[in-house]
Design a protein around this motif. Structure first.
Motif, PDB file in Angstrom:
ATOM      1  N   VAL A   1       0.849  -1.197   0.000  1.00  0.00           N
ATOM      2  CA  VAL A   1       0.000   0.000   0.000  1.00  0.00           C
ATOM      3  C   VAL A   1       0.885   1.249   0.000  1.00  0.00           C
ATOM      4  N   TYR A   2       0.397   2.287  -0.708  1.00  0.00           N
ATOM      5  CA  TYR A   2       1.208   3.472  -0.985  1.00  0.00           C
ATOM      6  C   TYR A   2       0.679   4.694  -0.243  1.00  0.00           C
ATOM      7  N   ARG A   3       1.272   5.853  -0.561  1.00  0.00           N
ATOM      8  CA  ARG A   3       0.898   7.104   0.123  1.00  0.00           C
ATOM      9  C   ARG A   3      -0.610   7.360   0.057  1.00  0.00           C
ATOM     10  N   ASN A   4      -1.219   7.041  -1.063  1.00  0.00           N
ATOM     11  CA  ASN A   4      -2.649   7.324  -1.187  1.00  0.00           C
ATOM     12  C   ASN A   4      -3.491   6.454  -0.248  1.00  0.00           C
ATOM     13  N   PHE A   5      -3.004   5.275   0.031  1.00  0.00           N
ATOM     14  CA  PHE A   5      -3.674   4.423   1.016  1.00  0.00           C
ATOM     15  C   PHE A   5      -3.636   5.100   2.389  1.00  0.00           C
ATOM     16  N   GLU A   6      -2.492   5.665   2.731  1.00  0.00           N
ATOM     17  CA  GLU A   6      -2.364   6.344   4.031  1.00  0.00           C
ATOM     18  C   GLU A   6      -3.306   7.549   4.082  1.00  0.00           C
ATOM     19  N   ALA A   7      -3.472   8.229   2.948  1.00  0.00           N
ATOM     20  CA  ALA A   7      -4.393   9.376   2.911  1.00  0.00           C
ATOM     21  C   ALA A   7      -5.822   8.901   3.188  1.00  0.00           C
ATOM     22  N   LEU A   8      -6.211   7.772   2.607  1.00  0.00           N
ATOM     23  CA  LEU A   8      -7.558   7.236   2.860  1.00  0.00           C
ATOM     24  C   LEU A   8      -7.714   6.850   4.336  1.00  0.00           C
ATOM     25  N   LEU A   9      -6.646   6.373   4.955  1.00  0.00           N
ATOM     26  CA  LEU A   9      -6.725   6.048   6.386  1.00  0.00           C
ATOM     27  C   LEU A   9      -6.956   7.296   7.224  1.00  0.00           C
ATOM     28  N   ARG A  10      -6.509   8.452   6.733  1.00  0.00           N
ATOM     29  CA  ARG A  10      -6.776   9.696   7.461  1.00  0.00           C
ATOM     30  C   ARG A  10      -8.260  10.024   7.409  1.00  0.00           C
ATOM     31  N   TYR A  11      -8.909   9.576   6.359  1.00  0.00           N
ATOM     32  CA  TYR A  11     -10.361   9.755   6.273  1.00  0.00           C
ATOM     33  C   TYR A  11     -11.049   8.812   7.240  1.00  0.00           C
ATOM     34  N   ASN A  12     -10.605   7.578   7.232  1.00  0.00           N
ATOM     35  CA  ASN A  12     -11.240   6.553   8.054  1.00  0.00           C
ATOM     36  C   ASN A  12     -10.194   5.477   8.320  1.00  0.00           C
ATOM     37  N   ASN A  13      -9.815   5.320   9.564  1.00  0.00           N
ATOM     38  CA  ASN A  13      -8.631   4.531   9.895  1.00  0.00           C
ATOM     39  C   ASN A  13      -8.919   3.033   9.895  1.00  0.00           C
ATOM     40  N   SER A  14      -9.134   2.480   8.707  1.00  0.00           N
ATOM     41  CA  SER A  14      -9.448   1.071   8.569  1.00  0.00           C
ATOM     42  C   SER A  14      -8.896   0.554   7.243  1.00  0.00           C
ATOM     43  N   THR A  15      -8.112  -0.512   7.339  1.00  0.00           N
ATOM     44  CA  THR A  15      -7.584  -1.153   6.126  1.00  0.00           C
ATOM     45  C   THR A  15      -8.708  -1.575   5.199  1.00  0.00           C
ATOM     46  N   ALA A  16      -9.764  -2.158   5.785  1.00  0.00           N
ATOM     47  CA  ALA A  16     -10.879  -2.628   4.960  1.00  0.00           C
ATOM     48  C   ALA A  16     -11.534  -1.458   4.227  1.00  0.00           C
ATOM     49  N   TYR A  17     -11.700  -0.332   4.919  1.00  0.00           N
ATOM     50  CA  TYR A  17     -12.314   0.841   4.305  1.00  0.00           C
ATOM     51  C   TYR A  17     -11.468   1.356   3.137  1.00  0.00           C
ATOM     52  N   ALA A  18     -10.164   1.506   3.373  1.00  0.00           N
ATOM     53  CA  ALA A  18      -9.297   2.046   2.320  1.00  0.00           C
ATOM     54  C   ALA A  18      -9.299   1.127   1.106  1.00  0.00           C
ATOM     55  N   LEU A  19      -9.258  -0.184   1.330  1.00  0.00           N
ATOM     56  CA  LEU A  19      -9.333  -1.113   0.195  1.00  0.00           C
ATOM     57  C   LEU A  19     -10.694  -1.011  -0.485  1.00  0.00           C
ATOM     58  N   GLY A  20     -11.757  -0.873   0.305  1.00  0.00           N
ATOM     59  CA  GLY A  20     -13.101  -0.767  -0.258  1.00  0.00           C
ATOM     60  C   GLY A  20     -13.228   0.433  -1.184  1.00  0.00           C
ATOM     61  N   VAL A  21     -12.736   1.578  -0.739  1.00  0.00           N
ATOM     62  CA  VAL A  21     -12.782   2.789  -1.575  1.00  0.00           C
ATOM     63  C   VAL A  21     -11.996   2.558  -2.868  1.00  0.00           C
ATOM     64  N   ALA A  22     -10.811   1.985  -2.734  1.00  0.00           N
ATOM     65  CA  ALA A  22      -9.948   1.811  -3.903  1.00  0.00           C
ATOM     66  C   ALA A  22     -10.540   0.808  -4.897  1.00  0.00           C
ATOM     67  N   TYR A  23     -11.132  -0.258  -4.386  1.00  0.00           N
ATOM     68  CA  TYR A  23     -11.769  -1.227  -5.288  1.00  0.00           C
ATOM     69  C   TYR A  23     -12.987  -0.619  -5.975  1.00  0.00           C
ATOM     70  N   LEU A  24     -13.765   0.162  -5.217  1.00  0.00           N
ATOM     71  CA  LEU A  24     -14.919   0.832  -5.832  1.00  0.00           C
ATOM     72  C   LEU A  24     -14.451   1.753  -6.955  1.00  0.00           C
ATOM     73  N   ALA A  25     -13.412   2.534  -6.676  1.00  0.00           N
ATOM     74  CA  ALA A  25     -12.883   3.470  -7.681  1.00  0.00           C
ATOM     75  C   ALA A  25     -12.449   2.703  -8.928  1.00  0.00           C
ATOM     76  N   ARG A  26     -11.828   1.563  -8.713  1.00  0.00           N
ATOM     77  CA  ARG A  26     -11.367   0.754  -9.845  1.00  0.00           C
ATOM     78  C   ARG A  26     -12.563   0.247 -10.665  1.00  0.00           C
ATOM     79  N   ALA A  27     -13.612  -0.133  -9.962  1.00  0.00           N
ATOM     80  CA  ALA A  27     -14.818  -0.592 -10.674  1.00  0.00           C
ATOM     81  C   ALA A  27     -15.421   0.547 -11.506  1.00  0.00           C
ATOM     82  N   PHE A  28     -15.451   1.763 -10.949  1.00  0.00           N
ATOM     83  CA  PHE A  28     -15.981   2.894 -11.706  1.00  0.00           C
ATOM     84  C   PHE A  28     -15.118   3.177 -12.934  1.00  0.00           C
TER      85      PHE A  28
END
Ligand code: CA
Length: 414
Positions: free
Chosen positions: A305-332
């Motif tokens: 996981v990279y810098r952008n993953f850490e930024a998503l953790l600042r939004y919500n401090n959960s590995t599952a959440y950050a992966l969820g956002v990133a997978y959703l973005a990829r689907a879009f």
């Protein structure tokens, strides 16, 4: 829209800075607030606000006649027993319905989204992913009166400093005309609007994207998504760069030498035999700084996981959440989330009762799990790793059913 156990709902950006220097309320530190009537807390806090120069009309609009909300206390005191496996969370987060709804919602505000992306240099698909997980694209924002919720939490006392800091931020919001008292709806815990910002985060990161003088994260998509983009930008978002790569670990990977906080370049990880699940590392990839994240143990999907993953953790401090956002973005973006497979569904995370039993057994066996509270934190993970190393397992620190059974068997043999 509560999702995943074990992570704080939205808190984030510099919440700590707001809590620092906070005046204590009317109740002496350490007192159990519910020992005093709600009205005593309320009147004491009202005079604190007045003493701090908050306008009398604002104090009155917030606190006059306010009563505690028993639902909030009930929610705050309910500890979930079940720990939701990350694969179940991701399935829900990146469901077909959420992807389709996100595409439709994006199409409705395409120009605004592009403008937000350009102004903040944060990828719009990521913003839509956050929007989808936080409020189902604005559909589910919560109907709690946030002032009442936070006042209840302040009186209850477990998180008084936090709750009073949020109430002070609300007084500021109203004073500056960013929002009105009637706008302040959200979750039981104080997260508001389409972005589910708590008030302190709102004061620090919300923006008035359309320039009408209000920071309307409830009704205005530009303000809401602009605010999310501003938070990520300030958290170090790297525009058009990846969030994570799913990887394969080599045979004999040195788990004992790994820790979750360890940061290395991809080149260094690659030298240890770590490869992407498909294709090869690009030249750009090799220079990235990355952590190795193994959310469900050694025999499960793993990620750099990279810098952008850490930024998503600042939004919500959960590995599952950050992966969820990133997978959703990829689907879009690509029409396919490319979700990781091969999760160990026969080795789910243990529940709270089992976690407490595990901690007690580890302590009896001479390991130090920290507190015996049923919450698997860094100390318990460290004790698990020590047990695993001493007993011929890969020391991955994962508190799953297999590990639980192994520790219980070892404890029974003592
Ligand atoms: Ca606005």
């Amino acid at each position: 829209m509560l999702d995943f156990e074990g992570f704080s709902r939205r808190l984030v950006a510099h919440g700590g800075a707001c809590l620092a220097g906070l005046a204590l309320g009317a109740v002496p530190a350490g007192a159990i607030a519910q020992d005093i009537p709600f009205t005593a807390w309320r009147d004491g806090f009202a005079s604190d606000l007045r003493n701090d120069g908050v306008d009398e009309a604002i104090v009155a609009s917030m606190l006059d006649g306010l009563e505690p909300d028993p639902t909030v206390i009930e929610r705050d005191q309910t500890q979930p027993e079940f720990v939701r496996p990350i694969w179940q969370y991701l399935e829900g987060a990146v469901s077909d319905a959420r992807v389709t709804n996100g595409q439709n919602a994006s199409a409705g505000i395409a120009d605004t989204l592009m403008a937000v992306e350009e102004r903040f240099e944060v990828d719009r698909h990521i913003l839509v992913g956050i929007w989808g997980l936080e409020s189902a694209y604005g559909e589910i924002q919560g109907n709690f009166d946030v002032v009442r919720s936070l006042a209840t939490l302040a009186w209850e006392g477990r998180r008084r400093g936090f709750a009073e800091a949020q109430l002070r931020a609300i007084a500021d919001m109203i004073d500056r005309g960013y929002a009105s008292r009637d706008d302040l709806l959200g979750s039981w815990a104080g997260a508001m609007g389409q972005t589910q910002f708590i008030p302190a985060t709102y004061m620090e990161r919300a923006v008035d994207f359309d320039g009408d003088g209000r920071r309307d994260i409830w009704r205005n998509e530009g303000d809401a998504l602009g605010s999310a983009a501003n938070l990520l930008a300030r958290a170090g978002w790297e525009y058009r760069q990846p969030v994570f790569t799913e990887i394969t670990l080599p045979q004999g990977f040195d788990f004992a030498g790994w820790s979750e906080g360890q940061r290395r370049t991809v080149a260094e990880w690659a030298a240890q035999g770590i490869d992407p699940v498909s294709g090869d590392w690009s030249a750009d990839d090799l220079y990235r700084s990355a952590r190795l994240v193994i959310p469900a143990g050694a025999n499960a999907p793993a990620f750099l996981v990279y810098r952008n993953f850490e930024a998503l953790l600042r939004y919500n401090n959960s590995t599952a959440y950050a992966l969820g956002v990133a997978y959703l973005a990829r689907a879009f973006e690509h029409g396919d989330a490319g979700m990781a497979t091969g999760w160990p569904t026969d080795n789910p995370p243990i529940n709270r009762t089992q976690s407490r039993e595990l901690q007690e057994a580890l302590a009896r066996l001479g390991y130090d799990p920290g507190g015996l509270d049923g919450v698997v934190g860094p100390n318990t993970r460290s004790a698990i790793r020590d047990f695993q190393s001493a007993n011929g397992f890969e020391p991955d620190g994962y508190a799953g059913l297999a590990l639980y059974n192994a520790v219980m068997a070892a404890d029974a043999d003592e």
